[in-house]
Write a protein that holds these residues in place. Structure first.
Motif, PDB file in Angstrom:
ATOM      1  N   LEU A  42       0.815  -1.214   0.000  1.00 47.65           N
ATOM      2  CA  LEU A  42       0.000   0.000   0.000  1.00 47.65           C
ATOM      3  C   LEU A  42       0.849   1.266   0.000  1.00 47.65           C
ATOM      4  O   LEU A  42       0.731   2.111  -0.889  1.00 47.65           O
ATOM      5  CB  LEU A  42      -0.921   0.009   1.225  1.00 47.65           C
ATOM      6  N   ALA A  43       1.708   1.385   0.999  1.00 45.35           N
ATOM      7  CA  ALA A  43       2.456   2.631   1.195  1.00 45.35           C
ATOM      8  C   ALA A  43       3.781   2.655   0.446  1.00 45.35           C
ATOM      9  O   ALA A  43       4.168   3.698  -0.091  1.00 45.35           O
ATOM     10  CB  ALA A  43       2.704   2.853   2.692  1.00 45.35           C
ATOM     11  N   GLY A  44       4.477   1.545   0.396  1.00 45.40           N
ATOM     12  CA  GLY A  44       5.786   1.515  -0.255  1.00 45.40           C
ATOM     13  C   GLY A  44       5.668   1.483  -1.765  1.00 45.40           C
ATOM     14  O   GLY A  44       6.038   2.441  -2.454  1.00 45.40           O
ATOM     15  N   THR A  45       5.124   0.404  -2.287  1.00 45.74           N
ATOM     16  CA  THR A  45       5.016   0.260  -3.738  1.00 45.74           C
ATOM     17  C   THR A  45       3.964   1.196  -4.322  1.00 45.74           C
ATOM     18  O   THR A  45       4.228   1.893  -5.304  1.00 45.74           O
ATOM     19  CB  THR A  45       4.684  -1.197  -4.109  1.00 45.74           C
ATOM     20  N   GLY A  46       2.784   1.223  -3.728  1.00 42.00           N
ATOM     21  CA  GLY A  46       1.695   2.039  -4.272  1.00 42.00           C
ATOM     22  C   GLY A  46       1.891   3.530  -4.081  1.00 42.00           C
ATOM     23  O   GLY A  46       2.070   4.274  -5.043  1.00 42.00           O
ATOM     24  N   PHE A  47       1.864   3.985  -2.825  1.00 44.46           N
ATOM     25  CA  PHE A  47       1.934   5.416  -2.550  1.00 44.46           C
ATOM     26  C   PHE A  47       3.276   6.016  -2.963  1.00 44.46           C
ATOM     27  O   PHE A  47       3.326   6.984  -3.717  1.00 44.46           O
ATOM     28  CB  PHE A  47       1.655   5.689  -1.063  1.00 44.46           C
ATOM     29  N   CYS A  48       4.372   5.447  -2.455  1.00 40.99           N
ATOM     30  CA  CYS A  48       5.696   6.006  -2.787  1.00 40.99           C
ATOM     31  C   CYS A  48       6.013   5.864  -4.267  1.00 40.99           C
ATOM     32  O   CYS A  48       6.639   6.749  -4.858  1.00 40.99           O
ATOM     33  CB  CYS A  48       6.795   5.342  -1.953  1.00 40.99           C
ATOM     34  N   GLY A  49       5.579   4.763  -4.865  1.00 40.82           N
ATOM     35  CA  GLY A  49       5.818   4.571  -6.294  1.00 40.82           C
ATOM     36  C   GLY A  49       5.127   5.630  -7.141  1.00 40.82           C
ATOM     37  O   GLY A  49       5.671   6.089  -8.141  1.00 40.82           O
ATOM     38  N   ALA A  50       3.925   6.037  -6.744  1.00 40.17           N
ATOM     39  CA  ALA A  50       3.206   7.073  -7.491  1.00 40.17           C
ATOM     40  C   ALA A  50       3.628   8.477  -7.078  1.00 40.17           C
ATOM     41  O   ALA A  50       3.551   9.406  -7.878  1.00 40.17           O
ATOM     42  CB  ALA A  50       1.703   6.906  -7.283  1.00 40.17           C
ATOM     43  N   LEU A  51       4.082   8.625  -5.840  1.00 37.48           N
ATOM     44  CA  LEU A  51       4.514   9.936  -5.358  1.00 37.48           C
ATOM     45  C   LEU A  51       5.814  10.363  -6.029  1.00 37.48           C
ATOM     46  O   LEU A  51       5.964  11.502  -6.465  1.00 37.48           O
ATOM     47  CB  LEU A  51       4.700   9.904  -3.836  1.00 37.48           C
ATOM     48  N   THR A  52       6.761   9.459  -6.115  1.00 33.96           N
ATOM     49  CA  THR A  52       8.071   9.795  -6.675  1.00 33.96           C
ATOM     50  C   THR A  52       8.037   9.624  -8.190  1.00 33.96           C
ATOM     51  O   THR A  52       7.198   8.915  -8.729  1.00 33.96           O
ATOM     52  CB  THR A  52       9.169   8.911  -6.075  1.00 33.96           C
ATOM     53  N   THR A  53       8.991  10.255  -8.858  1.00 27.36           N
ATOM     54  CA  THR A  53       8.948  10.233 -10.309  1.00 27.36           C
ATOM     55  C   THR A  53      10.339  10.335 -10.922  1.00 27.36           C
ATOM     56  O   THR A  53      10.883  11.421 -11.060  1.00 27.36           O
ATOM     57  CB  THR A  53       8.033  11.338 -10.853  1.00 27.36           C
ATOM     58  N   TYR A  54      10.893   9.199 -11.261  1.00 29.22           N
ATOM     59  CA  TYR A  54      12.202   9.173 -11.902  1.00 29.22           C
ATOM     60  C   TYR A  54      12.109   9.688 -13.337  1.00 29.22           C
ATOM     61  O   TYR A  54      13.017  10.371 -13.815  1.00 29.22           O
ATOM     62  CB  TYR A  54      12.772   7.753 -11.870  1.00 29.22           C
ATOM     63  N   SER A  55      11.021   9.389 -14.005  1.00 25.37           N
ATOM     64  CA  SER A  55      10.879   9.821 -15.400  1.00 25.37           C
ATOM     65  C   SER A  55      10.822  11.346 -15.507  1.00 25.37           C
ATOM     66  O   SER A  55      11.446  11.929 -16.408  1.00 25.37           O
ATOM     67  CB  SER A  55       9.643   9.197 -16.044  1.00 25.37           C
TER      68      SER A  55
END
Length: 119
Positions: free
Chosen positions: A62-75
């Protein structure tokens, strides 16, 4: 169930990223991408905190993959860095790379230390 948790976290993380990026960037009148920098460092801090907690697959999905994955942006980081270099703001491009990597690593370490201090 894990996929649903990731999707739910991402559904919250993406709008938080957008709103935070816009709010931070609106406060700065420079070519440096402060909004992207802020969300990426915040995401590193939170993910560092999460990985130092006792293992919980649901929380990490929920928080690691989902939230942090969508919050951060390498692209976006990559795109903005290239655009800075292409438009003649090479010092800002180099600063973006160095500061983002340094601050991101420092934030992840700080998050881990904070979580360990709370355990």
């Amino acid at each position: 169930m894990t996929l649903l948790l990731v999707a739910l976290g991402a559904a919250v993380g993406a709008p938080v990223r957008y709103l935070t990026d816009r709010a931070v960037q609106a406060r700065h009148d420079s070519v440096f991408p402060w909004g992207t920098f802020a969300v990426n460092v915040l995401g590193c801090l939170l993910l560092g905190f999460l990985v130092a907690l006792p293992a919980d697959g649901g929380l990490m999905a929920l928080a690691g993959t989902g939230f942090c994955g969508a919050l951060t942006t390498y692209s976006t980081f990559g795109y903005e860095t290239v655009r800075l270099a292409e438009t003649g703001a090479r010092p800002a491009a180099v600063l973006n790379v160095v500061a983002s990597i340094g601050a991101g690593l420092g934030a992840a370490w700080t998050g881990m230390v904070l979580a360990q201090a709370l355990l």
